[in-house]
Write an enzyme that holds these catalytic residues in place. Structure first.
Site, PDB file in Angstrom:
ATOM      1  N   ARG A 126      10.702  55.652  49.184  1.00 13.90           N
ATOM      2  CA  ARG A 126       9.337  55.536  49.710  1.00 13.90           C
ATOM      3  C   ARG A 126       8.528  54.582  48.844  1.00 13.90           C
ATOM      4  O   ARG A 126       8.511  54.694  47.616  1.00 13.90           O
ATOM      5  CB  ARG A 126       8.650  56.905  49.733  1.00 13.90           C
ATOM      6  CG  ARG A 126       7.379  56.909  50.573  1.00 13.90           C
ATOM      7  CD  ARG A 126       6.686  58.255  50.565  1.00 13.90           C
ATOM      8  NE  ARG A 126       6.058  58.535  51.858  1.00 13.90           N
ATOM      9  CZ  ARG A 126       5.012  59.323  52.021  1.00 13.90           C
ATOM     10  NH1 ARG A 126       4.461  59.928  50.985  1.00 13.90           N
ATOM     11  NH2 ARG A 126       4.502  59.533  53.227  1.00 13.90           N
ATOM     12  N   TYR A 137       2.726  57.224  41.375  1.00 16.30           N
ATOM     13  CA  TYR A 137       3.600  57.956  40.453  1.00 16.30           C
ATOM     14  C   TYR A 137       4.483  56.987  39.647  1.00 16.30           C
ATOM     15  O   TYR A 137       4.293  55.780  39.693  1.00 16.30           O
ATOM     16  CB  TYR A 137       4.384  59.011  41.225  1.00 16.30           C
ATOM     17  CG  TYR A 137       3.462  60.030  41.869  1.00 16.30           C
ATOM     18  CD1 TYR A 137       2.509  60.709  41.099  1.00 16.30           C
ATOM     19  CD2 TYR A 137       3.491  60.278  43.239  1.00 16.30           C
ATOM     20  CE1 TYR A 137       1.632  61.618  41.678  1.00 16.30           C
ATOM     21  CE2 TYR A 137       2.615  61.185  43.825  1.00 16.30           C
ATOM     22  CZ  TYR A 137       1.688  61.858  43.041  1.00 16.30           C
ATOM     23  OH  TYR A 137       0.810  62.752  43.613  1.00 16.30           O
ATOM     24  N   GLY A 155       2.626  64.152  59.000  1.00 20.19           N
ATOM     25  CA  GLY A 155       2.111  64.924  57.882  1.00 20.19           C
ATOM     26  C   GLY A 155       1.327  66.129  58.364  1.00 20.19           C
ATOM     27  O   GLY A 155       1.882  67.169  58.692  1.00 20.19           O
ATOM     28  N   ARG A 156       0.009  65.987  58.428  1.00 22.73           N
ATOM     29  CA  ARG A 156      -0.846  67.137  58.738  1.00 22.73           C
ATOM     30  C   ARG A 156      -0.599  67.709  60.130  1.00 22.73           C
ATOM     31  O   ARG A 156      -0.745  68.917  60.330  1.00 22.73           O
ATOM     32  CB  ARG A 156      -2.320  66.763  58.572  1.00 22.73           C
ATOM     33  CG  ARG A 156      -2.704  66.544  57.113  1.00 22.73           C
ATOM     34  CD  ARG A 156      -4.203  66.496  56.917  1.00 22.73           C
ATOM     35  NE  ARG A 156      -4.530  66.502  55.493  1.00 22.73           N
ATOM     36  CZ  ARG A 156      -5.689  66.940  55.013  1.00 22.73           C
ATOM     37  NH1 ARG A 156      -6.625  67.397  55.833  1.00 22.73           N
ATOM     38  NH2 ARG A 156      -5.922  66.923  53.704  1.00 22.73           N
TER      39      ARG A 156
END
Length: 358
Positions: free
Chosen positions: A228, A181, A314-315
């Site tokens: 991050r 990003y 996360g998941r």
């Protein structure tokens, strides 16, 4: 897994954590069309508040910052009101909320933003990525190169978004400088071809990231700011060069950021453990580390090795709202439904079952 290491309390900035787990930021694309998070989002984060540190999905600091459909913002009064409900839900369930500020830069498409303008980036170089839009997949277009004045405006946008997050009741913000990003684009020589003070040398490519972090820290306090980073992460068309180029870039950047005394450094780590060790030796406060593909038994490995203080999930956390209890007790885990990751309603979002209690 060394059980004792995960369950030790820890102080992160102004937040007292009961253990070393956290919720990693994950885009879910369930905000209202205007970018306001709704009651379902409050329920989703509230369900996972036992993780202690709850880091939200990426939240755009401006209309230019949006890349995907139905991602939330934090720059209007309506956004602030929506996030206040999320913060209240998380706090009521014992967690602390950090809102991740994510400006996608060139990883966008005009069809997905409220103003339908050309994406912006450090240089007019397309990410060459497929972007899902309401009419199907489309290639990310060539972005408009940010002028020096545009860069200063973007820094102000981050500052305003951070203040808005605190106004909404969040405990802090995480600046997203990773995963292809905008901030990562400034760091990467294949995305940043500038010849002014924001491009060329390691120092110049780091400048925008440092100025964003400094502005946000000045606005809300350094002890309420995390950042991050993802050295060598090839997402979004990023190519940062060979190992030595990456090490030179990030050793400089992390060394400069360390002087700001932020609450934490969050690393999306892809394998250079020597570089990770140098960050641990340089960084004065908390280090969070996420790695792809960790097994349940490997969650505490970086903490045990002295490379990290906190292990965001996360998941595992996405599919198990009560992941903390499941890890404590050795209970089986729900599996993620990949078809419900992005967009939609309750299915695959707030309907994953918790442990059945007798």
């Amino acid at each position: 897994m060394t059980t004792s290491s995960l369950w030790q309390p820890f102080t992160l900035g102004r937040v007292e954590l009961a253990h070393r787990l956290a919720l990693a930021p994950m885009t879910r694309s369930r905000a209202n069309p205007d970018g306001t998070p709704g009651p379902l989002t409050a329920r989703y984060y509230g369900q996972r508040a036992s993780l202690g540190l709850v880091i939200t999905e990426g939240v755009q600091p401006s209309a230019d910052g949006q890349g995907y459909l139905n991602t939330p913002g934090i720059y209007t009064p309506e956004h602030v009101a929506g996030w206040r409900e999320v913060a209240d839900e998380v706090h009521a369930s014992g967690g602390a909320l950090y809102i991740q500020l994510m400006h996608v830069g060139r990883v966008s498409h005009p069809d997905n933003t409220p103003h339908h303008r050309q994406p912006v980036a450090p240089s007019a170089i397309s990410a060459e990525q497929d972007m899902f839009t309401a009419t199907g997949p489309q290639k990310t277009p060539v972005p408009r190169e940010l002028s020096i004045d545009d860069i200063q405006t973007t820094i102000v946008d981050f500052r305003h978004a951070a203040a808005s997050a605190i106004a909404a009741g969040a405990d802090g913000v995480e600046i997203h400088g990773a995963n292809g990003y905008l901030l990562h684009q400034f760091l990467s020589p294949n995305a940043n071809h500038r010849t002014d003070s924001y491009g060329g040398s390691v120092e110049n490519r780091s400048r925008f990231v440092i100025e964003v972090a400094r502005a946000v820290a000045e606005e809300i306090g350094a002890d309420r700011v995390g950042i991050r980073l993802s050295p060598s992460m090839p997402l979004g068309g990023i190519d940062e060069g060979d190992t030595e180029q990456v090490r030179a870039q990030y050793r400089h950047l992390v060394g400069e950021l360390a002087g700001l005394n932020l609450a934490y450094l969050h690393l999306h780590h892809v394998g250079d453990d020597e570089l990770l060790r140098s960050f641990r030796d340089t960084w004065p406060t908390a280090v969070l580390v996420v790695r792809y593909g960790r097994s349940r038994e490997q969650i505490s490995d970086d903490i045990d090795a002295g490379l990290a203080d906190v292990a965001p999930l996360g998941r595992f956390a996405l599919a198990n709202p009560d992941i903390v209890e499941r890890l404590r007790t050795g209970a089986p885990l729900n599996e993620v439904d990949p078809t419900t990751l992005y967009g939609g309603g309750e299915a695959g979002y707030t309907d994953y079952p918790a442990l059945t209690r007798a």
